[in-house]
Design a protein around this motif. Structure first.
Motif, PDB file in Angstrom:
ATOM      1  N   GLY A  36       0.020   9.499 -11.427  1.00 27.18           N
ATOM      2  CA  GLY A  36       0.564   8.575 -10.456  1.00 27.18           C
ATOM      3  C   GLY A  36       0.497   9.200  -9.083  1.00 27.18           C
ATOM      4  N   ALA A  37       0.452   8.353  -8.045  1.00 30.17           N
ATOM      5  CA  ALA A  37       0.433   8.859  -6.684  1.00 30.17           C
ATOM      6  C   ALA A  37       1.789   9.479  -6.366  1.00 30.17           C
ATOM      7  CB  ALA A  37       0.143   7.722  -5.707  1.00 30.17           C
ATOM      8  N   ALA A  38       1.770  10.392  -5.414  1.00 27.00           N
ATOM      9  CA  ALA A  38       3.006  11.083  -5.082  1.00 27.00           C
ATOM     10  C   ALA A  38       4.057  10.145  -4.505  1.00 27.00           C
ATOM     11  CB  ALA A  38       2.704  12.203  -4.071  1.00 27.00           C
ATOM     12  N   HIS A  39       3.619   9.064  -3.890  1.00 33.42           N
ATOM     13  CA  HIS A  39       4.586   8.171  -3.259  1.00 33.42           C
ATOM     14  C   HIS A  39       4.344   6.745  -3.725  1.00 33.42           C
ATOM     15  CE1 HIS A  39       5.990  11.393  -0.638  1.00 33.42           C
ATOM     16  NE2 HIS A  39       4.739  11.726  -0.539  1.00 33.42           N
ATOM     17  N   ALA A  40       4.206   6.502  -5.007  1.00 33.92           N
ATOM     18  CA  ALA A  40       3.958   5.157  -5.520  1.00 33.92           C
ATOM     19  C   ALA A  40       5.183   4.280  -5.403  1.00 33.92           C
ATOM     20  CB  ALA A  40       3.567   5.245  -7.001  1.00 33.92           C
TER      21      ALA A  40
ATOM     22  N   ASN B 288      13.357  -1.495   1.381  1.00 34.76           N
ATOM     23  CA  ASN B 288      12.847  -0.959   2.639  1.00 34.76           C
ATOM     24  C   ASN B 288      11.323  -0.866   2.626  1.00 34.76           C
ATOM     25  OD1 ASN B 288      15.483  -0.575   3.609  1.00 34.76           O
ATOM     26  ND2 ASN B 288      15.607   1.473   2.702  1.00 34.76           N
ATOM     27  N   VAL B 289      10.724  -1.070   3.785  1.00 40.45           N
ATOM     28  CA  VAL B 289       9.286  -0.850   3.939  1.00 40.45           C
ATOM     29  C   VAL B 289       9.106   0.573   4.439  1.00 40.45           C
ATOM     30  CG1 VAL B 289       7.166  -1.631   5.032  1.00 40.45           C
ATOM     31  CG2 VAL B 289       8.958  -3.283   4.512  1.00 40.45           C
ATOM     32  N   GLU B 290       8.301   1.355   3.731  1.00 37.17           N
ATOM     33  CA  GLU B 290       8.172   2.769   4.061  1.00 37.17           C
ATOM     34  C   GLU B 290       6.731   3.223   3.930  1.00 37.17           C
ATOM     35  OE1 GLU B 290       9.606   4.302  -0.359  1.00 37.17           O
ATOM     36  OE2 GLU B 290      11.104   3.868   1.181  1.00 37.17           O
ATOM     37  N   GLY B 291       6.392   4.279   4.660  1.00 41.80           N
ATOM     38  CA  GLY B 291       5.040   4.814   4.605  1.00 41.80           C
ATOM     39  C   GLY B 291       4.632   5.407   5.941  1.00 41.80           C
ATOM     40  N   MET B 292       3.463   6.022   5.987  1.00 40.11           N
ATOM     41  CA  MET B 292       3.011   6.685   7.198  1.00 40.11           C
ATOM     42  C   MET B 292       2.856   5.714   8.356  1.00 40.11           C
ATOM     43  SD  MET B 292      -0.345   9.061   7.977  1.00 40.11           S
ATOM     44  CE  MET B 292      -1.472   7.687   8.249  1.00 40.11           C
ATOM     45  N   GLU B 293       2.309   4.535   8.101  1.00 42.17           N
ATOM     46  CA  GLU B 293       2.094   3.594   9.198  1.00 42.17           C
ATOM     47  C   GLU B 293       3.413   3.049   9.738  1.00 42.17           C
ATOM     48  OE1 GLU B 293      -2.411   1.984   8.494  1.00 42.17           O
ATOM     49  OE2 GLU B 293      -0.814   0.988   7.366  1.00 42.17           O
ATOM     50  N   VAL B 294       4.414   2.918   8.886  1.00 41.69           N
ATOM     51  CA  VAL B 294       5.743   2.524   9.345  1.00 41.69           C
ATOM     52  C   VAL B 294       6.335   3.621  10.228  1.00 41.69           C
ATOM     53  CG1 VAL B 294       8.053   1.808   8.641  1.00 41.69           C
ATOM     54  CG2 VAL B 294       6.076   1.139   7.268  1.00 41.69           C
ATOM     55  N   ASP B 295       6.142   4.870   9.829  1.00 45.08           N
ATOM     56  CA  ASP B 295       6.642   5.996  10.628  1.00 45.08           C
ATOM     57  C   ASP B 295       5.910   6.086  11.970  1.00 45.08           C
ATOM     58  OD1 ASP B 295       8.433   6.617   8.672  1.00 45.08           O
ATOM     59  OD2 ASP B 295       7.356   8.387   7.928  1.00 45.08           O
ATOM     60  N   ILE B 296       4.602   5.808  11.966  1.00 45.83           N
ATOM     61  CA  ILE B 296       3.858   5.794  13.226  1.00 45.83           C
ATOM     62  C   ILE B 296       4.391   4.689  14.136  1.00 45.83           C
ATOM     63  CG2 ILE B 296       1.603   5.321  14.286  1.00 45.83           C
ATOM     64  CD1 ILE B 296       0.293   6.679  11.890  1.00 45.83           C
ATOM     65  N   ALA B 297       4.687   3.526  13.549  1.00 47.09           N
ATOM     66  CA  ALA B 297       5.235   2.417  14.333  1.00 47.09           C
ATOM     67  C   ALA B 297       6.563   2.810  14.979  1.00 47.09           C
ATOM     68  CB  ALA B 297       5.409   1.187  13.448  1.00 47.09           C
ATOM     69  N   ARG B 298       7.410   3.512  14.231  1.00 49.18           N
ATOM     70  CA  ARG B 298       8.684   3.970  14.783  1.00 49.18           C
ATOM     71  C   ARG B 298       8.453   4.939  15.959  1.00 49.18           C
ATOM     72  NH1 ARG B 298      10.353   4.494   9.168  1.00 49.18           N
ATOM     73  NH2 ARG B 298      11.740   2.751   8.633  1.00 49.18           N
TER      74      ARG B 298
ATOM     75  N   VAL C 284       0.849  -1.197   0.000  1.00 51.37           N
ATOM     76  CA  VAL C 284       0.000   0.000   0.000  1.00 51.37           C
ATOM     77  C   VAL C 284       0.882   1.242   0.000  1.00 51.37           C
ATOM     78  CG1 VAL C 284      -1.873   1.243   1.120  1.00 51.37           C
ATOM     79  CG2 VAL C 284      -1.759  -1.250   1.304  1.00 51.37           C
ATOM     80  N   PRO C 285       1.159   1.802  -1.176  1.00 55.19           N
ATOM     81  CA  PRO C 285       1.982   3.013  -1.244  1.00 55.19           C
ATOM     82  C   PRO C 285       1.460   4.102  -0.316  1.00 55.19           C
ATOM     83  CG  PRO C 285       1.631   2.128  -3.436  1.00 55.19           C
ATOM     84  CD  PRO C 285       0.754   1.328  -2.516  1.00 55.19           C
ATOM     85  N   ALA C 286       2.395   4.772   0.352  1.00 51.54           N
ATOM     86  CA  ALA C 286       2.165   5.868   1.292  1.00 51.54           C
ATOM     87  C   ALA C 286       1.784   5.384   2.686  1.00 51.54           C
ATOM     88  CB  ALA C 286       1.127   6.864   0.793  1.00 51.54           C
TER      89      ALA C 286
ATOM     90  N   ARG D 289      -9.769   5.201  -0.493  1.00 50.57           N
ATOM     91  CA  ARG D 289      -9.249   6.078  -1.542  1.00 50.57           C
ATOM     92  C   ARG D 289      -7.738   6.293  -1.446  1.00 50.57           C
ATOM     93  NH1 ARG D 289     -12.224   9.493  -4.803  1.00 50.57           N
ATOM     94  NH2 ARG D 289     -10.541  11.011  -4.663  1.00 50.57           N
ATOM     95  N   SER D 290      -7.237   6.462  -0.233  1.00 52.66           N
ATOM     96  CA  SER D 290      -5.808   6.725  -0.112  1.00 52.66           C
ATOM     97  C   SER D 290      -4.987   5.514  -0.532  1.00 52.66           C
ATOM     98  CB  SER D 290      -5.450   7.126   1.324  1.00 52.66           C
ATOM     99  OG  SER D 290      -5.872   6.128   2.231  1.00 52.66           O
ATOM    100  N   ILE D 291      -5.536   4.320  -0.386  1.00 52.68           N
ATOM    101  CA  ILE D 291      -4.867   3.120  -0.880  1.00 52.68           C
ATOM    102  C   ILE D 291      -4.904   3.109  -2.405  1.00 52.68           C
ATOM    103  CG2 ILE D 291      -4.951   0.593  -0.966  1.00 52.68           C
ATOM    104  CD1 ILE D 291      -6.091   0.650   1.877  1.00 52.68           C
ATOM    105  N   LEU D 292      -6.057   3.431  -2.967  1.00 45.31           N
ATOM    106  CA  LEU D 292      -6.198   3.436  -4.419  1.00 45.31           C
ATOM    107  C   LEU D 292      -5.268   4.447  -5.082  1.00 45.31           C
ATOM    108  CD1 LEU D 292     -10.072   3.140  -4.848  1.00 45.31           C
ATOM    109  CD2 LEU D 292      -8.354   1.378  -5.321  1.00 45.31           C
ATOM    110  N   ASN D 293      -4.985   5.545  -4.396  1.00 42.04           N
ATOM    111  CA  ASN D 293      -4.096   6.563  -4.967  1.00 42.04           C
ATOM    112  C   ASN D 293      -2.751   5.978  -5.389  1.00 42.04           C
ATOM    113  OD1 ASN D 293      -5.323   9.126  -5.178  1.00 42.04           O
ATOM    114  ND2 ASN D 293      -5.306   9.346  -2.952  1.00 42.04           N
ATOM    115  N   GLY D 294      -2.314   4.957  -4.677  1.00 41.48           N
ATOM    116  CA  GLY D 294      -1.045   4.343  -5.005  1.00 41.48           C
ATOM    117  C   GLY D 294      -1.092   3.423  -6.209  1.00 41.48           C
ATOM    118  N   TYR D 295      -2.294   3.176  -6.732  1.00 41.05           N
ATOM    119  CA  TYR D 295      -2.456   2.275  -7.878  1.00 41.05           C
ATOM    120  C   TYR D 295      -2.973   2.980  -9.123  1.00 41.05           C
ATOM    121  CZ  TYR D 295      -1.439  -1.473  -4.661  1.00 41.05           C
ATOM    122  OH  TYR D 295      -0.794  -2.285  -3.766  1.00 41.05           O
ATOM    123  N   VAL D 296      -3.075   4.299  -9.062  1.00 37.91           N
ATOM    124  CA  VAL D 296      -3.468   5.079 -10.235  1.00 37.91           C
ATOM    125  C   VAL D 296      -2.291   5.141 -11.208  1.00 37.91           C
ATOM    126  CG1 VAL D 296      -4.197   7.339 -11.075  1.00 37.91           C
ATOM    127  CG2 VAL D 296      -5.105   6.462  -8.915  1.00 37.91           C
ATOM    128  N   ASP D 297      -2.577   4.939 -12.500  1.00 36.35           N
ATOM    129  CA  ASP D 297      -1.555   5.108 -13.531  1.00 36.35           C
ATOM    130  C   ASP D 297      -2.176   5.818 -14.728  1.00 36.35           C
ATOM    131  OD1 ASP D 297      -2.990   3.156 -14.992  1.00 36.35           O
ATOM    132  OD2 ASP D 297      -1.732   1.529 -14.210  1.00 36.35           O
TER     133      ASP D 297
END
Length: 280
Positions: free
Chosen positions: A276-280, A54-64, A42-44, A195-203
């Protein structure tokens, strides 16, 4: 057509999920480490970067941030890849302490897990091919929609269809890349999830319908018996809301969605995402 690059990236995500999950089997948990499950497709939010691994994204940052506030260091964290079918099971069997995996808080799920207060609110959306001629939910009448197993999307989308007097068929998949491939290859007519998940799959060939409905509140899930950790996580999330940490992470990962709510039957899709999503 499924491109070679898409196939390689999807395969890499699947292999990474196995690799991230397998390293913990049979190991006694370290009480000084927070073991968290996140998405890796799930991008972002939680995404296995195919270039760095690396695994990256908002939820990874929250986990940190949770590891920092609860265990004393952002490095006191062990991240494991999960999907919609494993995120709960790995809490149940003790492999994980918590999951931050776009896990929507529902009354039914509260019977099985503790949830923190929401750290993000999303809405269900729909992704279609530009060439499909589908411009609103009414146009999905009689169509097949790809959704994730164990997700709330099917129920919410069915309710929205009932209000419009339309019927949709559904095909369920274990991972989001599988649904995107099904859309690209024509096995489904639409891909629906938050929607925020889908943003990562827009092309270049797809677009988001310009509507959102059924708010989805994401919470950090923990095992029902682990009340102490649940309280620590809830307090930390509350503090992150108050000190602006959560808002800063939303902005960092481009997770602010200004699409209009409702109007599910409107044919106006002039604001649909087409890049494309900003963080695809």
């Amino acid at each position: 057509m499924l491109t070679r690059r898409m196939f390689i990236q999807t395969s890499a995500v699947a292999l990474a999920s196995l690799a991230l999950g397998s390293g913990l089997a049979g190991c006694a948990p370290d009480p000084n480490v927070l073991r968290v499950g996140t998405k890796i497709d799930v991008p972002a939010f939680g995404f296995q970067n195919p270039e760095t691994g690396n695994v990256e994204g908002m939820e990874v940052d929250i986990a940190r941030e949770l590891a920092k506030r609860i265990k004393g260091s952002p490095d006191a964290l062990q991240v494991t890849g999960v999907n919609v079918t494993t995120r709960g099971a790995m809490l149940d069997n003790g492999t994980l302490d918590a999951t931050l995996a776009t896990f929507t808080i529902t009354e039914a799920r509260k019977k099985s897990y503790n949830f923190s207060r929401p750290y993000y609110t999303d809405h269900i959306g729909v992704l279609v091919k530009k060439s499909s001629g589908i411009t609103d939910l009414r146009a999905l009448d009689g169509k097949t929609v790809g959704v994730a197993l164990s997700a709330t999307t099917r129920e919410k989308l069915t309710a929205a269809g009932d209000e419009l007097g339309i019927h949709m068929n559904f095909a369920e998949y274990s991972t989001y890349p599988e649904i995107k491939i099904a859309l690209v290859t024509g096995r489904v007519d639409a891909f629906s999830v938050d929607r925020s998940i889908l943003n990562g799959y827009v092309d270049d060939s797809t677009m988001l319908l310009n509507t959102q409905f059924a708010p989805q509140e994401y919470g950090v899930a923990t095992k029902k018996s682990n009340v102490e950790l649940a309280n620590q996580i809830d307090a930390a999330i509350g503090a992150m809301q108050e000190d602006g940490t959560l808002r800063a992470l939303e902005e960092r990962w481009g997770l602010v969605d200004d699409a209009p709510a409702g109007d599910s039957g409107s044919s106006d899709n002039s604001g649909a995402a087409e890049g494309g999503a900003a963080h695809a």
